[in-house]
Enzyme design. Structure first.
Site, PDB file in Angstrom:
ATOM      1  CE  LYS A 116      -1.168  -3.743   3.360  1.00  0.00           C
ATOM      2  NZ  LYS A 116      -1.923  -5.595   2.822  1.00  0.00           N
ATOM      3  CE1 TYR A 135      -3.869  -1.618   5.037  1.00  0.00           C
ATOM      4  CE2 TYR A 135      -3.764   0.613   4.893  1.00  0.00           C
ATOM      5  CZ  TYR A 135      -2.862  -1.135   3.953  1.00  0.00           C
ATOM      6  OH  TYR A 135      -3.425  -1.105   2.870  1.00  0.00           O
ATOM      7  CB  SER A 181      -0.718  -0.027   0.933  1.00  0.00           C
ATOM      8  OG  SER A 181      -1.624   1.555   1.339  1.00  0.00           O
TER       9      SER A 181
END
Length: 337
Positions: free
Chosen positions: A156, A152, A128
């Site tokens: 990643k 989040y 991402s």
């Protein structure tokens, strides 16, 4: 050439996974779905059969179940894995980081173990643009510094680092890391699209649900950003283009045997208000909205330099913001929820 190779899609009934499933079938691959359906619905499988005209092989399970993964990989002679089974909400990760550490990190480790034990070491990973944090340069290149602003994004970055370590430990690993920007839109059939289990966390499905009357008003988080209209600017990419990028990445891994990390975006930024106005045209009605406080972890501007994807994968985004809004509205109007 795909030569009918079997590809495992973890989280394959989800938003990006389901569209990539169709693209893989059309490219001559044999995709298999593994999903625990925590953020998707089983009736997606039936809709994929309607789109492709073929039975869909699928398994209900979790990437933390190493023995199940190994069994699926060996039994179906899986040549590569595409990993879509990560949770993806910035705001939810801030509120519940342990949920993200468990699913995104422990789930990734389970997948690695199963692949290593099964000697299947070709992986396309859904990363991402959140790995760049609040970017210091726009457009963002793959060499831009990595930094996380929320759990989040942290997961990643950790997953990318784990992949890099695996490649150092065993040169048979071939990893394609795709750093998505903002996937939107739906399949032109209107049969599959973004269908969040709870309240939408992303702009387009929220906008679509307001337009169809499921939600009363669109909350726009912040109108005081240093952007032309004060709302956040993002690189929105049609999910159909994103699905094709996965096929291109897989073919490149098989052809070259070398791993890579690339941005997957259009290279153009649109503000929240740009999307609202375009969606109003697509659905033929006014969208009620209100400005509310910024969300924790959000940034002002984020869009890609997608040059490397073009040069390395021979891929570039083709569909416009108009296409994204029209296809999203078609999907929402069908109301499969």
């Amino acid at each position: 050439m795909s030569d009918g190779q079997s590809i495992l899609l973890t989280g394959g009934s989800g938003y990006v996974g389901s569209h990539t499933y169709v693209a893989l079938v059309q490219a001559g691959f044999k995709p298999y779905i593994l999903d625990n359906f925590s953020n998707s619905k089983k009736n997606v499988v039936e809709r994929l059969e309607r789109i492709t005209g073929l039975p869909v092989p699928w398994h209900e399970g979790d990437t933390r179940d190493v023995s199940l993964l190994q069994e699926i990989i060996v039994k179906n002679d899986i040549a590569a894995v595409m990993h879509f089974a990560g949770f993806k909400s910035v705001s939810e990760s801030v509120a519940n980081p342990l949920k993200y550490f468990d699913n995104n990190l422990a789930g990734m480790i389970g997948l690695f173990k199963a692949m290593e034990n099964s000697a299947c070491r070709t992986l396309v990973f859904s990363s991402s643009a959140t790995v760049y944090g609040d970017p210091i340069e726009i457009p963002i290149t793959e060499k831009s510094p990595k930094n996380f602003l929320n759990p989040y994004g942290y997961t990643k970055i950790v997953c990318e680092e784990m992949l890099a370590s695996l490649s150092v430990s065993n040169t048979q690993w071939r990893n394609g890391v795709l750093r998505y920007f903002n996937p939107v839109g739906a399949h032109p059939s209107g049969l599959i699209g973004e269908d969040p289990s709870g309240p939408p966390n992303n702009l387009m499905p929220y906008l679509a649900q307001v337009a169809v009357g499921k939600l009363p008003i669109l909350n726009i988080y912040g109108n005081d950003y240093p952007t032309p209209d004060g709302t956040g600017v993002r690189d929105y990419i049609h999910v159909q283009d994103l699905a094709e990028a996965h096929v291109a990445a897989l073919k490149t891994l098989f052809k070259t045997g070398s791993g890579f990390t690339v941005n997957i975006g259009t290279g153009r930024g649109y503000s929240v208000m740009d999307v609202v106005y375009e969606f109003e045209i697509a659905c033929g009605k006014s969208i009620p909205y209100q400005f509310v406080e910024r969300r924790s972890g959000d940034i002002a501007v984020c869009y890609a330099d997608a040059t490397l994807a073009k040069n390395l994968l021979n891929w570039n985004a083709k569909l416009s913001l108009t296409d994204m809004c029209i296809d999203s509205w078609r999907w929402q109007s069908n109301d499969f929820s």
